[in-house]
Design an enzyme around this catalytic site. Structure first.
Site, PDB file in Angstrom:
ATOM      1  N   GLU A 178      16.611 -13.508 -11.753  1.00 37.07           N
ATOM      2  CA  GLU A 178      16.688 -12.180 -12.792  1.00 37.07           C
ATOM      3  C   GLU A 178      17.872 -12.267 -13.469  1.00 37.07           C
ATOM      4  O   GLU A 178      18.948 -11.327 -13.377  1.00 37.07           O
ATOM      5  CB  GLU A 178      16.460 -11.024 -11.971  1.00 37.07           C
ATOM      6  CG  GLU A 178      15.113 -11.036 -11.083  1.00 37.07           C
ATOM      7  CD  GLU A 178      14.971  -9.618 -10.223  1.00 37.07           C
ATOM      8  OE1 GLU A 178      16.122  -9.007 -10.455  1.00 37.07           O
ATOM      9  OE2 GLU A 178      13.994  -9.250  -9.998  1.00 37.07           O
ATOM     10  N   GLU A 366       8.437 -12.194  -6.397  1.00 35.63           N
ATOM     11  CA  GLU A 366       8.966 -10.840  -5.825  1.00 35.63           C
ATOM     12  C   GLU A 366       8.166  -9.780  -6.077  1.00 35.63           C
ATOM     13  O   GLU A 366       7.670  -9.451  -7.255  1.00 35.63           O
ATOM     14  CB  GLU A 366      10.547 -10.527  -6.174  1.00 35.63           C
ATOM     15  CG  GLU A 366      11.508 -11.496  -5.548  1.00 35.63           C
ATOM     16  CD  GLU A 366      12.834 -10.741  -5.791  1.00 35.63           C
ATOM     17  OE1 GLU A 366      13.123  -9.496  -6.216  1.00 35.63           O
ATOM     18  OE2 GLU A 366      13.859 -11.566  -5.839  1.00 35.63           O
TER      19      GLU A 366
HETATM   20  C1  GAL Z   1      15.366  -7.840  -7.278  1.00 31.19           C
HETATM   21  C2  GAL Z   1      16.296  -8.931  -6.729  1.00 31.19           C
HETATM   22  C3  GAL Z   1      16.509  -8.518  -5.153  1.00 31.19           C
HETATM   23  C4  GAL Z   1      16.220  -7.365  -4.584  1.00 31.19           C
HETATM   24  C5  GAL Z   1      14.928  -6.622  -5.271  1.00 31.19           C
HETATM   25  C6  GAL Z   1      14.799  -5.393  -4.618  1.00 31.19           C
HETATM   26  O1  GAL Z   1      15.847  -7.378  -8.588  1.00 31.19           O
HETATM   27  O2  GAL Z   1      16.103  -9.991  -7.070  1.00 31.19           O
HETATM   28  O3  GAL Z   1      17.500  -9.487  -4.621  1.00 31.19           O
HETATM   29  O4  GAL Z   1      17.422  -6.696  -4.264  1.00 31.19           O
HETATM   30  O5  GAL Z   1      15.111  -6.642  -6.452  1.00 31.19           O
HETATM   31  O6  GAL Z   1      15.438  -4.292  -5.410  1.00 31.19           O
END
Ligand code: GAL
Length: 455
Positions: A178, A366
């Site tokens: 990201e 994710e």
């Molecule tokens: C993403 C990030 C993760 C985690 C997730 C939940 O932006 O890559 O490290 O924190 O969000 O907030």
């Protein structure tokens, strides 16, 4: 007002609809789980320093111990295996391998990731490392960090080290996590490490991250042409608050900033500056040949989606002239992060990314949610998370059945962990962690995921 959820006529969620070659997994990141922040020769990262500063992290939490994954990985991997999870995304800590960012290699750090990777393989779990999940070595931040163009060389050195060390056993790599978030929150808003603010640091950080994204991919392929190389993007479906010209145009600008800024240069399309006039000062940092240097033919693109954003025109908001309308104000359901629960967002964003000709395949690297979990009588009952995951997955299935080339899905996160500036309160895990005792408890969502994966 934008539509609320319209989920009639959705396919029934079944694992077989995703087909055999679909990759199922869980995701984590080094600073959020490892702890051992000064153990065995590790150098400090910008997150070690930032979270030691007063007022930066809620309740003065920090990642010094986190989930103690550095010491507990054998048990945690065992737990992962017991949950039938075949793919594990984690990140390498740059300053554990190279305490000063470049030069001297920390052999203890090297040995740690050797053990971790070998252990995964012994248990039949495929390792998916990310090279950079936000924990820049502090020594490099002192030289300007992402604002210094030398970072391209520093990053190439680190990427080459990682692939030389582990490329014999690791097949799947991700370069950056990201870039929009670590440049935006870290170098523009100052709410994440290293806490710098304004266009001065932001613009060069964006350009250098874009260069490193492609450079990292090239380094991995140079050493291991057979590797599968991806990189990950935060992305959200964007909608205007009203079907009014100024809201529609504001939504387009936000889409360019949040969803396109780092992706399009990688695809050889350059920065979306037509929509983002105020980012034209990027051109000041472009050297001859950079257009080509920013491009790299990734094997997969990592989609990281949690919510959608609803946008309205805002005359007083400098540059972007757009504001995000919070879920709370729209009377829609939201998580502990104040992010709207909107499963169709993942469906729309998968389609949006799928329309780019240059993308070979998509992997959801994710997706997940934070809710206020409670450990009661040795159990964590988390029906909201379970329901969230099912509904988002249904939308992934729907997109796949419509021909979107999505080939994997990783839940954020395996265990509850350090949620950056929010500290430990927002829990995202399939597994609950008691941060006093380090006791792990599989939540009902974790049991559900295991049953689902076992088909
Ligand atoms: C993403 C990030 C993760 C985690 C997730 C939940 O932006 O890559 O490290 O924190 O969000 O907030």
């Amino acid at each position: 007002m934008p539509d609320t959820n319209n989920e009639q006529a959705l396919p029934v969620l079944t694992k077989s609809a995703f087909r055999e070659d679909f990759r199922w997994g869980v995701s984590t990141a080094a600073y959020q789980i490892e702890g051992a922040h000064e153990a065995e020769g590790k150098g400090l990262s910008i997150w070690d320093v930032f979270s030691s500063r007063k007022g930066k992290i809620k309740q003065r939490h920090h990642g010094n111990q986190a989930c103690d994954f550095f010491n507990r990985y054998p048990d945690d991997l065992q737990l992962m295996q017991s949950m039938a999870i075949p793919n594990f995304r984690f990140s390498l800590s740059w300053s554990r391998l190279l305490p000063q960012g470049t030069g001297l290699v920390n052999r203890h750090g090297v040995a740690y990731y050797d053990r971790l990777i070998d252990h995964c393989l012994e248990l039949g779990i495929t390792p998916w490392p990310t090279l950079y999940h936000w924990d820049l070595p502090q020594a490099l931040e002192q030289k300007g960090g992402w604002t210094n163009r030398d970072i391209v060389g520093w990053f190439e050195e680190y990427a080459a080290l990682a692939v030389k060390l582990y490329g014999d056993r690791v097949k799947n790599w991700m370069v950056l996590n990201e870039p929009m978030v670590f440049t935006g929150a870290g170098y523009f808003l100052g709410v994440h490490a290293p806490g710098r603010r304004g266009f001065g640091p932001f613009i060069p950080a964006v350009h250098h991250a874009t260069l490193c994204q492609a450079a990292g991919g090239r380094v991995i392929k140079d050493f291991r042409p057979e590797a599968e190389v991806g990189t990950t993007f935060s992305c959200s479906h964007i909608e205007p608050l009203h079907q009014r010209e100024r809201d529609i145009r504001a939504a387009r600008r936000v889409d360019a900033l949040l969803n396109r800024l780092f992706l399009e240069p990688a695809l050889g399309l350059g920065y979306p500056l037509d929509e983002l006039r105020f980012m034209r000062r990027l051109e000041k940092y472009m050297l001859p040949g950079d257009e080509e240097r920013m491009a790299f033919d990734f094997d997969f693109i990592g989609v990281q989606n949690y919510t959608r954003e609803v946008v309205k025109y805002a005359f007083w908001t400098p540059f972007l002239q757009a504001n995000l309308v919070p879920a709370r104000k729209r009377g829609v359901p939201y998580t502990l992060m104040n992010w709207e629960v909107y499963p169709e967002s993942i469906y729309h964003i998968l389609h949006q990314f799928n329309r780019y000709k240059g993308i070979r395949k998509l992997i959801v690297t994710e997706n997940g949610a934070a809710f206020p979990d409670e450990l009661k009588d040795g159990q964590v009952h988390d029906p909201e998370r379970l329901c969230y995951l099912k509904r988002y997955l249904q939308q992934v299935q729907r997109a796949k059945q419509e021909g979107v080339k999505v080939q994997g899905y990783f839940v954020w996160s395996f265990v509850d962990n350090f949620e950056w500036a929010e500290g430990y309160d927002p829990r995202f895990g399939l597994v609950h962690v008691d941060f006093e005792t380090q006791q792990r408890t599989i939540k009902s969502s974790g049991h559900w995921y295991r049953d689902f994966l076992q088909g």
